[in-house]
Design an enzyme around this catalytic site. Structure first.
Site, mmCIF file in Angstrom:
data_model
loop_
_atom_site.group_PDB
_atom_site.id
_atom_site.type_symbol
_atom_site.label_atom_id
_atom_site.label_comp_id
_atom_site.label_asym_id
_atom_site.label_seq_id
_atom_site.Cartn_x
_atom_site.Cartn_y
_atom_site.Cartn_z
ATOM 1 N N CYS A 142 3.324 -7.674 -3.074
ATOM 2 C CA CYS A 142 2.877 -6.381 -2.550
ATOM 3 C C CYS A 142 1.717 -5.891 -3.406
ATOM 4 C CB CYS A 142 4.027 -5.385 -2.483
ATOM 5 S SG CYS A 142 4.891 -5.114 -4.046
ATOM 6 N N ARG A 160 7.784 -3.364 -3.864
ATOM 7 C CA ARG A 160 8.218 -3.524 -2.477
ATOM 8 C C ARG A 160 8.671 -4.957 -2.213
ATOM 9 N NH1 ARG A 160 2.962 -1.043 0.376
ATOM 10 N NH2 ARG A 160 2.048 -1.695 -1.635
#
Length: 297
Positions: free
Chosen positions: A245, A250
């Protein structure tokens, strides 16, 4: 000693249901010897306005990252953190947080770097706990040192670096879990978040775009195994998958899904992610909605 797994039928279909607990299970085991509850949020102030009784706070930014080098804390620092938070090496650690356990999954991934054997996520996280009007407190628990041993990180099994990513381009699955705007190159940072200094926008060539949040439903719980299998149906059992990410937070959520809910054997998180790749010299970058191809040098 580890606490028993949550027998909830809502978890049983996952490859490793022992890596999740429901709110009912946590409520029933609250205060049990050998249970450590950790809150780790994107909004680091949330703990102070109410948290699950007995939970300690781990700040993803100040507790898990080295204050000088752009890296995670080392074994000595992790042992000191665990001592300070009252967590023993053989404790069952249940981590929860805001926003579908986004940062809680990141904390779990860091615990895994240090080989903590029994670390789980609370399915639905903080938001579901509050939505169900379960007990919270402002009291910060007093913890005693546990003598947590110094164990150095073992990065290789679950962490990828830039050269690892370059080596698998066009050969192994690469998943970009960022927002559509970041993937296509329309912006270098998350929508509604400040600019973080990436010099270039776009994505790594051949990376498939599957935003991390697609793995969770509206309540913040993980989607069913059947739904997740459809979402990631392009990954074969022998694949060496890398997820990324912007700094690996994430993609830690996606790493958890692939590793513990779907049972993929070889998944690594490229935590350097776009903060590194978007500033690196002479690495290939693609803009647009298609994964693209690796340029011939």
């Amino acid at each position: 000693m580890p606490l028993p797994a949550d027998p909830s039928p809502t978890l049983s279909a996952y490859a490793h249901p022992e890596r999740l607990v429901t709110a009912d299970w946590l409520s029933a085991h609250m205060g049990a010897p050998g249970l450590a509850i950790v809150e780790s949020d994107e909004d680091v102030l949330l703990y102070d306005v109410g948290h699950i009784p007995g939970a300690v706070k781990i700040d993803w930014h100040t507790d898990l990252n080295d204050p000088r080098v752009r890296d995670y804390i080392n074994g000595e620092q992790f042992a000191e953190l665990m001592d300070r938070k009252g967590i023993a090496r053989d404790d069952t650690v249940v981590i929860y947080g805001d926003k579908s356990n986004w940062w809680a999954a990141y904390a779990l991934w860091v615990f895994t770097l240090f080989g903590h054997a029994d670390v789980r996520l609370l399915n639905g996280g903080r938001d579901l706990w509050l939505a169900e009007r379960r007990e919270t407190t402002l009291d910060v628990p007093t913890k005693t040192c546990t003598g947590y041993p110094v164990v150095q990180r073992n990065d290789a099994p679950i962490r990828a670096f830039r050269d690892d990513v370059l080596a698998i381009l066009d050969a192994q699955p690469l998943i970009d879990v960022r927002s559509p705007e970041e993937y296509t190159g329309k912006r270098t940072h998350m929508p509604d978040y400040p600019e973080e200094g990436a010099l270039r926008a776009g994505h790594i060539p051949t990376a498939v775009h599957i935003p991390w949040g697609k793995a969770a439903d509206e309540s913040g719980r993980f989607r069913s195994r059947e739904e997740l299998e459809r979402l990631y149906d392009f990954i074969n059992p022998d694949d060496q998958t890398v997820v990324y990410c912007r700094i690996g937070e994430r993609s830690s959520h996606t790493w958890f899904v692939l590793t513990h809910l779907l049972g993929k054997a070889d998944v690594r998180n490229y935590d350097g992610s776009w903060t590194e790749w978007g500033n690196a010299v002479r690495v290939p970058i693609v803009a647009g909605e298609e994964p693209g191809v690796v340029p011939v040098v």
